[in-house]
Design a protein around this motif. Structure first.
Motif, PDB file in Angstrom:
ATOM      1  N   ASN A  61       0.855  -1.183   0.000  1.00  0.00           N
ATOM      2  CA  ASN A  61       0.000   0.000   0.000  1.00  0.00           C
ATOM      3  C   ASN A  61       0.894   1.236   0.000  1.00  0.00           C
ATOM      4  O   ASN A  61       2.129   1.126   0.008  1.00  0.00           O
ATOM      5  CB  ASN A  61      -1.000  -0.014   1.167  1.00  0.00           C
ATOM      6  N   GLN A  62       0.303   2.403  -0.013  1.00  0.00           N
ATOM      7  CA  GLN A  62       1.089   3.631  -0.110  1.00  0.00           C
ATOM      8  C   GLN A  62       1.902   3.905   1.147  1.00  0.00           C
ATOM      9  O   GLN A  62       2.856   4.680   1.109  1.00  0.00           O
ATOM     10  CB  GLN A  62       0.175   4.800  -0.472  1.00  0.00           C
ATOM     11  N   ALA A  63       1.579   3.231   2.266  1.00  0.00           N
ATOM     12  CA  ALA A  63       2.348   3.367   3.504  1.00  0.00           C
ATOM     13  C   ALA A  63       3.546   2.415   3.539  1.00  0.00           C
ATOM     14  O   ALA A  63       4.303   2.406   4.503  1.00  0.00           O
ATOM     15  CB  ALA A  63       1.448   3.112   4.713  1.00  0.00           C
ATOM     16  N   GLY A  64       3.706   1.595   2.483  1.00  0.00           N
ATOM     17  CA  GLY A  64       4.823   0.649   2.426  1.00  0.00           C
ATOM     18  C   GLY A  64       4.541  -0.664   3.127  1.00  0.00           C
ATOM     19  O   GLY A  64       5.436  -1.498   3.283  1.00  0.00           O
ATOM     20  N   GLU A  65       3.285  -0.884   3.543  1.00  0.00           N
ATOM     21  CA  GLU A  65       2.915  -2.150   4.172  1.00  0.00           C
ATOM     22  C   GLU A  65       2.638  -3.192   3.094  1.00  0.00           C
ATOM     23  O   GLU A  65       2.251  -2.856   1.978  1.00  0.00           O
ATOM     24  CB  GLU A  65       1.673  -1.965   5.036  1.00  0.00           C
ATOM     25  N   VAL A  66       2.826  -4.463   3.458  1.00  0.00           N
ATOM     26  CA  VAL A  66       2.661  -5.567   2.518  1.00  0.00           C
ATOM     27  C   VAL A  66       1.383  -6.335   2.841  1.00  0.00           C
ATOM     28  O   VAL A  66       1.127  -6.659   4.005  1.00  0.00           O
ATOM     29  CB  VAL A  66       3.858  -6.535   2.590  1.00  0.00           C
ATOM     30  N   TYR A  67       0.619  -6.625   1.797  1.00  0.00           N
ATOM     31  CA  TYR A  67      -0.593  -7.432   1.962  1.00  0.00           C
ATOM     32  C   TYR A  67      -0.199  -8.899   1.977  1.00  0.00           C
ATOM     33  O   TYR A  67       0.445  -9.394   1.056  1.00  0.00           O
ATOM     34  CB  TYR A  67      -1.572  -7.176   0.811  1.00  0.00           C
ATOM     35  N   LEU A  68      -0.566  -9.601   3.043  1.00  0.00           N
ATOM     36  CA  LEU A  68      -0.383 -11.048   3.118  1.00  0.00           C
ATOM     37  C   LEU A  68      -1.745 -11.714   3.123  1.00  0.00           C
ATOM     38  O   LEU A  68      -2.698 -11.196   3.707  1.00  0.00           O
ATOM     39  CB  LEU A  68       0.369 -11.449   4.384  1.00  0.00           C
ATOM     40  N   GLN A  69      -1.811 -12.864   2.470  1.00  0.00           N
ATOM     41  CA  GLN A  69      -3.038 -13.649   2.496  1.00  0.00           C
ATOM     42  C   GLN A  69      -2.835 -14.875   3.373  1.00  0.00           C
ATOM     43  O   GLN A  69      -1.744 -15.434   3.439  1.00  0.00           O
ATOM     44  CB  GLN A  69      -3.455 -14.084   1.099  1.00  0.00           C
ATOM     45  N   GLN A  70      -3.915 -15.257   4.051  1.00  0.00           N
ATOM     46  CA  GLN A  70      -3.913 -16.525   4.763  1.00  0.00           C
ATOM     47  C   GLN A  70      -4.572 -17.528   3.822  1.00  0.00           C
ATOM     48  O   GLN A  70      -5.715 -17.334   3.398  1.00  0.00           O
ATOM     49  CB  GLN A  70      -4.679 -16.422   6.080  1.00  0.00           C
ATOM     50  N   HIS A 105      -0.075 -26.341   2.656  1.00  0.00           N
ATOM     51  CA  HIS A 105       0.027 -25.249   3.629  1.00  0.00           C
ATOM     52  C   HIS A 105      -1.289 -24.516   3.910  1.00  0.00           C
ATOM     53  O   HIS A 105      -1.328 -23.288   3.910  1.00  0.00           O
ATOM     54  CB  HIS A 105       1.109 -24.254   3.184  1.00  0.00           C
ATOM     55  N   PRO A 106      -2.378 -25.247   4.177  1.00  0.00           N
ATOM     56  CA  PRO A 106      -3.638 -24.567   4.485  1.00  0.00           C
ATOM     57  C   PRO A 106      -3.500 -23.692   5.734  1.00  0.00           C
ATOM     58  O   PRO A 106      -2.770 -24.045   6.675  1.00  0.00           O
ATOM     59  CB  PRO A 106      -4.619 -25.719   4.715  1.00  0.00           C
ATOM     60  N   LEU A 107      -4.166 -22.551   5.694  1.00  0.00           N
ATOM     61  CA  LEU A 107      -4.230 -21.579   6.783  1.00  0.00           C
ATOM     62  C   LEU A 107      -2.894 -20.919   7.134  1.00  0.00           C
ATOM     63  O   LEU A 107      -2.815 -20.159   8.087  1.00  0.00           O
ATOM     64  CB  LEU A 107      -4.869 -22.182   8.040  1.00  0.00           C
ATOM     65  N   ARG A 108      -1.867 -21.178   6.350  1.00  0.00           N
ATOM     66  CA  ARG A 108      -0.603 -20.470   6.577  1.00  0.00           C
ATOM     67  C   ARG A 108      -0.617 -19.160   5.790  1.00  0.00           C
ATOM     68  O   ARG A 108      -1.288 -19.026   4.780  1.00  0.00           O
ATOM     69  CB  ARG A 108       0.583 -21.321   6.153  1.00  0.00           C
ATOM     70  N   TRP A 109       0.149 -18.206   6.273  1.00  0.00           N
ATOM     71  CA  TRP A 109       0.252 -16.907   5.615  1.00  0.00           C
ATOM     72  C   TRP A 109       1.179 -17.013   4.413  1.00  0.00           C
ATOM     73  O   TRP A 109       2.154 -17.768   4.440  1.00  0.00           O
ATOM     74  CB  TRP A 109       0.727 -15.851   6.604  1.00  0.00           C
ATOM     75  N   ASP A 110       0.858 -16.254   3.378  1.00  0.00           N
ATOM     76  CA  ASP A 110       1.571 -16.386   2.107  1.00  0.00           C
ATOM     77  C   ASP A 110       1.667 -15.017   1.429  1.00  0.00           C
ATOM     78  O   ASP A 110       1.124 -14.027   1.909  1.00  0.00           O
ATOM     79  CB  ASP A 110       0.809 -17.368   1.210  1.00  0.00           C
ATOM     80  N   PRO A 130      -7.382  -4.459  -1.443  1.00  0.00           N
ATOM     81  CA  PRO A 130      -7.742  -5.558  -2.344  1.00  0.00           C
ATOM     82  C   PRO A 130      -9.095  -6.153  -1.951  1.00  0.00           C
ATOM     83  O   PRO A 130      -9.568  -5.974  -0.827  1.00  0.00           O
ATOM     84  CB  PRO A 130      -6.628  -6.581  -2.111  1.00  0.00           C
ATOM     85  N   ALA A 131      -9.689  -6.881  -2.886  1.00  0.00           N
ATOM     86  CA  ALA A 131     -10.949  -7.595  -2.646  1.00  0.00           C
ATOM     87  C   ALA A 131     -10.654  -9.090  -2.733  1.00  0.00           C
ATOM     88  O   ALA A 131     -10.747  -9.676  -3.812  1.00  0.00           O
ATOM     89  CB  ALA A 131     -11.994  -7.186  -3.680  1.00  0.00           C
ATOM     90  N   PRO A 132     -10.245  -9.714  -1.616  1.00  0.00           N
ATOM     91  CA  PRO A 132      -9.834 -11.120  -1.663  1.00  0.00           C
ATOM     92  C   PRO A 132     -10.950 -12.063  -2.117  1.00  0.00           C
ATOM     93  O   PRO A 132     -12.096 -11.911  -1.719  1.00  0.00           O
ATOM     94  CB  PRO A 132      -9.424 -11.439  -0.222  1.00  0.00           C
ATOM     95  N   GLU A 192     -10.353 -18.635  -2.545  1.00  0.00           N
ATOM     96  CA  GLU A 192      -8.909 -18.853  -2.576  1.00  0.00           C
ATOM     97  C   GLU A 192      -8.217 -18.480  -1.265  1.00  0.00           C
ATOM     98  O   GLU A 192      -7.188 -19.034  -0.928  1.00  0.00           O
ATOM     99  CB  GLU A 192      -8.282 -17.994  -3.692  1.00  0.00           C
ATOM    100  N   ILE A 193      -8.796 -17.484  -0.566  1.00  0.00           N
ATOM    101  CA  ILE A 193      -8.101 -16.858   0.555  1.00  0.00           C
ATOM    102  C   ILE A 193      -8.996 -16.865   1.786  1.00  0.00           C
ATOM    103  O   ILE A 193     -10.152 -16.434   1.733  1.00  0.00           O
ATOM    104  CB  ILE A 193      -7.722 -15.403   0.182  1.00  0.00           C
ATOM    105  N   GLU A 194      -8.471 -17.334   2.904  1.00  0.00           N
ATOM    106  CA  GLU A 194      -9.208 -17.340   4.167  1.00  0.00           C
ATOM    107  C   GLU A 194      -9.369 -15.921   4.711  1.00  0.00           C
ATOM    108  O   GLU A 194     -10.439 -15.518   5.124  1.00  0.00           O
ATOM    109  CB  GLU A 194      -8.453 -18.217   5.179  1.00  0.00           C
ATOM    110  N   SER A 195      -8.257 -15.188   4.729  1.00  0.00           N
ATOM    111  CA  SER A 195      -8.277 -13.798   5.178  1.00  0.00           C
ATOM    112  C   SER A 195      -7.025 -13.114   4.639  1.00  0.00           C
ATOM    113  O   SER A 195      -6.158 -13.757   4.055  1.00  0.00           O
ATOM    114  CB  SER A 195      -8.324 -13.709   6.710  1.00  0.00           C
ATOM    115  N   GLY A 196      -6.931 -11.815   4.869  1.00  0.00           N
ATOM    116  CA  GLY A 196      -5.762 -11.076   4.422  1.00  0.00           C
ATOM    117  C   GLY A 196      -5.716  -9.721   5.080  1.00  0.00           C
ATOM    118  O   GLY A 196      -6.745  -9.207   5.533  1.00  0.00           O
ATOM    119  N   ALA A 197      -4.507  -9.154   5.139  1.00  0.00           N
ATOM    120  CA  ALA A 197      -4.335  -7.837   5.750  1.00  0.00           C
ATOM    121  C   ALA A 197      -2.991  -7.261   5.344  1.00  0.00           C
ATOM    122  O   ALA A 197      -2.085  -7.995   4.934  1.00  0.00           O
ATOM    123  CB  ALA A 197      -4.407  -7.939   7.274  1.00  0.00           C
ATOM    124  N   PHE A 198      -2.879  -5.934   5.475  1.00  0.00           N
ATOM    125  CA  PHE A 198      -1.600  -5.260   5.275  1.00  0.00           C
ATOM    126  C   PHE A 198      -0.827  -5.273   6.590  1.00  0.00           C
ATOM    127  O   PHE A 198      -1.408  -5.072   7.655  1.00  0.00           O
ATOM    128  CB  PHE A 198      -1.812  -3.803   4.832  1.00  0.00           C
TER     129      PHE A 198
END
Length: 150
Positions: free
Chosen positions: A17-26, A34-39, A98-100, A104-110
């Protein structure tokens, strides 16, 4: 591919994002690996006749509903740590969330990059091994470029 431990091509995309944070998906709980692991923000296999660049754009749209310019970061050789995937790593930047794809994706966040660094060091089993390899390469390249955006 994975069931037979065959080498194959894949992409991993890191979205910032514009703050330099990275979006990870679970990863979704039904995934065979690797179900439920962050990726990585988005990732996937390269189809026959498809280029790495085409795959990166397709996976980003399928998994996160995002279309943004992508920059190539690195290539990783196939190994046990990448689940026998020849990986191309990309980065992109979004100006909105993003619109996960919930199929495909359990959850996600920056997350701030320093938080990911500490989390990976303290709890590596929370992450898909391929992500850890991609993250290490990204962070090494970023340090080598002395903080320049890569």
């Amino acid at each position: 591919m994975h069931g037979n431990n065959l080498r194959h091509r894949a992409v991993h995309i890191l979205i910032f994002n514009q703050a330099g944070e990275v979006y990870l998906q679970q990863r979704a709980r039904w995934k065979d690996r690797h179900p439920l692991r962050w990726d990585s923000s988005a990732a996937g296999h390269v189809n026959t006749g498809e280029s790495y660049d085409e795959t990166a754009r397709r996976e980003l749209e399928e998994e996160l509903g995002v279309t943004v310019p992508l920059k190539k970061i690195s290539k990783l050789p196939a190994s046990e740590r990448t689940d026998q995937e020849f990986v191309r790593v990309y980065r992109g930047e979004v100006s909105s969330d993003p619109a996960p794809n919930r199929a495909e994706i359990e959850s996600g966040a920056f997350f701030p990059q320093a938080v990911i660094d500490g989390w990976v060091a303290a709890r590596p089993n929370d992450f898909a091994p391929g992500f850890i390899e991609c993250w290490k390469v990204y962070r090494r390249k970023k340090r080598a470029s002395r903080g320049a955006l890569i």
